[in-house]
Design a protein around this motif. Structure first.
Motif, short mmCIF file in Angstrom:
data_model
loop_
_atom_site.label_atom_id
_atom_site.label_comp_id
_atom_site.label_asym_id
_atom_site.label_seq_id
_atom_site.Cartn_x
_atom_site.Cartn_y
_atom_site.Cartn_z
N LEU A 9 0.82 -1.20 0.00
CA LEU A 9 0.00 0.00 0.00
C LEU A 9 0.86 1.27 0.00
O LEU A 9 0.52 2.26 -0.64
CB LEU A 9 -0.92 0.00 1.22
CG LEU A 9 -2.03 -1.06 1.22
CD1 LEU A 9 -2.80 -1.01 2.53
CD2 LEU A 9 -2.98 -0.86 0.05
N LEU A 10 1.98 1.22 0.72
CA LEU A 10 2.84 2.40 0.82
C LEU A 10 3.66 2.63 -0.45
O LEU A 10 4.04 3.76 -0.73
CB LEU A 10 3.79 2.26 2.02
CG LEU A 10 3.14 2.35 3.41
CD1 LEU A 10 4.17 2.07 4.49
CD2 LEU A 10 2.52 3.73 3.61
N GLY A 11 3.91 1.59 -1.21
CA GLY A 11 4.72 1.73 -2.42
C GLY A 11 4.16 2.74 -3.41
O GLY A 11 4.84 3.70 -3.79
N ALA A 14 4.36 6.29 -2.13
CA ALA A 14 5.72 6.85 -2.21
C ALA A 14 6.04 7.33 -3.62
O ALA A 14 6.66 8.37 -3.83
CB ALA A 14 6.73 5.82 -1.75
N VAL A 15 5.59 6.55 -4.62
CA VAL A 15 5.82 6.93 -6.02
C VAL A 15 5.09 8.23 -6.35
O VAL A 15 5.64 9.13 -7.00
CB VAL A 15 5.37 5.80 -6.96
CG1 VAL A 15 5.41 6.27 -8.41
CG2 VAL A 15 6.25 4.57 -6.77
N VAL A 16 3.84 8.36 -5.89
CA VAL A 16 3.07 9.58 -6.12
C VAL A 16 3.75 10.78 -5.47
O VAL A 16 3.87 11.86 -6.07
CB VAL A 16 1.63 9.42 -5.58
CG1 VAL A 16 0.89 10.76 -5.62
CG2 VAL A 16 0.87 8.39 -6.40
N ALA A 17 4.23 10.62 -4.23
CA ALA A 17 4.92 11.72 -3.54
C ALA A 17 6.19 12.11 -4.28
O ALA A 17 6.52 13.30 -4.39
CB ALA A 17 5.25 11.30 -2.11
N LEU A 18 6.92 11.12 -4.81
CA LEU A 18 8.15 11.41 -5.56
C LEU A 18 7.84 12.18 -6.84
O LEU A 18 8.51 13.17 -7.17
CB LEU A 18 8.87 10.11 -5.90
CG LEU A 18 10.17 10.24 -6.69
CD1 LEU A 18 11.19 11.03 -5.90
CD2 LEU A 18 10.73 8.87 -7.06
N LEU A 19 6.81 11.76 -7.57
CA LEU A 19 6.44 12.44 -8.80
C LEU A 19 5.95 13.86 -8.53
O LEU A 19 6.20 14.78 -9.33
CB LEU A 19 5.35 11.66 -9.54
CG LEU A 19 5.77 10.30 -10.11
CD1 LEU A 19 4.57 9.58 -10.70
CD2 LEU A 19 6.88 10.47 -11.15
N ALA A 20 5.27 14.07 -7.40
CA ALA A 20 4.79 15.41 -7.05
C ALA A 20 5.94 16.37 -6.80
O ALA A 20 5.79 17.59 -6.93
CB ALA A 20 3.89 15.34 -5.82
#
Length: 410
Positions: A9-11, A14-20
């Protein structure tokens, strides 16, 4: 919920936060240094990031591995204690010495970088006093090396020669601010009654964007920085131009510029803003009460403290030589590739001025400044005095005349 399920669920999160965090055009990107001192910081950060990343992976990876491998498989073994390693001299000495060595290496690299950042500028380097206040930056140049910082006084845009070390003295007139042009150097606080040395160097000509990074009141987020680096010949010409006084207008001159000149001198504009050659007498040392004089006072100090809490407003002598106004929040030039390519001396040519001046932004500011930028522009009994430009209730005709007059201040 199992550990593996949580990880799944966290993966994606984390990807969305990195792209933001990614941006195609980031003018304040600290990871793209374009000057000597910013590169010194980058050369320090890069190996520390690598070291920190390795430590992060080892520690977190080890913690996850242990949590998964040695987790209780069933209720029968839930209270069982794992094998203890307390007293294992090899392990305890190892995880004491290794972090100490890592911190020692990081410490040596950091101290070396700090010495580079605080090196003394050459005797012939351009020296500028940077003065923060609510909510704009003032730049005062010392051209003859006497420490007076009065040869050139400008606002919003720090103009420097490219490829050369520039020595700064950073201070404040009111609260604590922080000066930061990330592509040229790190942050340096601007503190009242203190002067902090700092250095800048831009490798190539261009415009470098920065920001006040210490919360300083209502318009903190709108207190912006622009550093303009010019080739040495262009910088010398800029210095020459900046020391030319503005023209005055005869009483029988009925041009729109002359009418705007009279609006400027007869309204509160001239009570706060200095235009060299026009209202110098009102800002002379003799006109300033002794208790208002300080190390960053002198010419340009407002004599009436009720007009501005800081007793200063931007010097407008060469207003049109800049590309921004109102704390560098608004652009004077239109946002087109052709107009941006004109550079710092864009207003010299009348055709360029007519084509590229963003009249709408300038007129909106004069029509109602507090509506354009958050600031306490009115005196409120029992609270802090006025900060920022008030609404002068100018008519549309007066605004047109003022724009015509300001367009002559090149």
């Amino acid at each position: 919920m199992s550990v593996l399920r949580r990880a799944r669920l966290l993966g994606p999160a984390a990807v969305v936060a990195l792209l933001a965090a990614c941006a195609g055009n980031a003018p304040q990107d600290t990871l793209e240094p374009e000057g000597k001192y910013a590169k010194d910081i980058d050369n320090l950060i890069s190996p520390i990031f690598v070291i920190s990343g390795i430590v992060f992976v080892l520690v977190l990876g080890g913690a996850v591995l242990i949590a998964i491998k040695y987790r209780a498989r069933d209720d029968e073994h839930f209270d069982d204690m794992p094998h203890q390693v307390h007293g294992n001299n090899t392990l305890e000495i190892g995880w004491t010495i290794l972090p100490a060595l890592i911190l020692g290496v990081v410490g040596v690299l950091s101290v070396a970088a700090i010495f580079n950042l605080y090196e003394e500028p050459p005797a012939d380097a351009v020296k500028v006093q940077v003065v923060g206040q609510q909510w704009w930056w003032e730049y005062r140049y010392d051209l003859d090396g006497d420490g007076s910082y009065e040869e050139i006084v400008t606002a919003n845009e720090l103009v420097i020669p490219s490829g050369e070390q520039v020595g700064l003295e950073i201070t404040s007139r009111d609260v604590i601010h922080s000066f930061w042009a990330p592509k040229l150097n790190g942050k340096r606080d601007a503190v009242p009654n203190r002067s902090h040395p700092w250095n800048l160097q831009a490798d190539q000509p261009g415009e470098y964007i920065g920001q006040c990074t210490e919360f300083c009141g209502l318009s903190h987020a709108e207190m912006r920085i622009k550093v303009v680096a010019l080739e040495r010949d262009d910088f010398d010409q800029w210095v020459t131009d900046q020391q030319v006084e503005a023209e005055t207008y005869a009483e029988d001159d009925t041009s729109e510029e002359a009418e705007g000149y009279r609006v400027f001198t007869q309204q509160l504009c001239a009570s706060c803003h200095l235009v060299a050659g026009v209202n110098d007498d009102e800002f002379s040392d003799e006109s300033i009460p002794e208790f208002h004089r300080d190390s960053i006072g002198g010419p340009g100090t407002i004599t009436d403290p009720e007009l501005q809490a800081s007793r200063h407003a931007p010097n407008l002598t060469h207003f049109m030589s800049r590309s921004t106004f109102a704390g560098a929040k608004f652009d004077l030039r239109r946002d087109t590739e052709e107009c941006e390519a004109l550079g710092v001396r864009w207003a010299e040519d009348e055709d360029d001025l007519e084509r590229c001046l963003d009249r709408g932004a300038l007129e909106a500011w004069m029509r109602n400044p507090p509506a354009e930028k958050a600031m306490a522009a009115e005196v409120v009994p029992g609270r802090s005095p006025r900060r920022g430009m008030p609404n002068l209730e100018l008519t549309e005709e007066q605004i047109d005349q003022l724009v015509a007059y300001l367009s002559t201040l090149k």
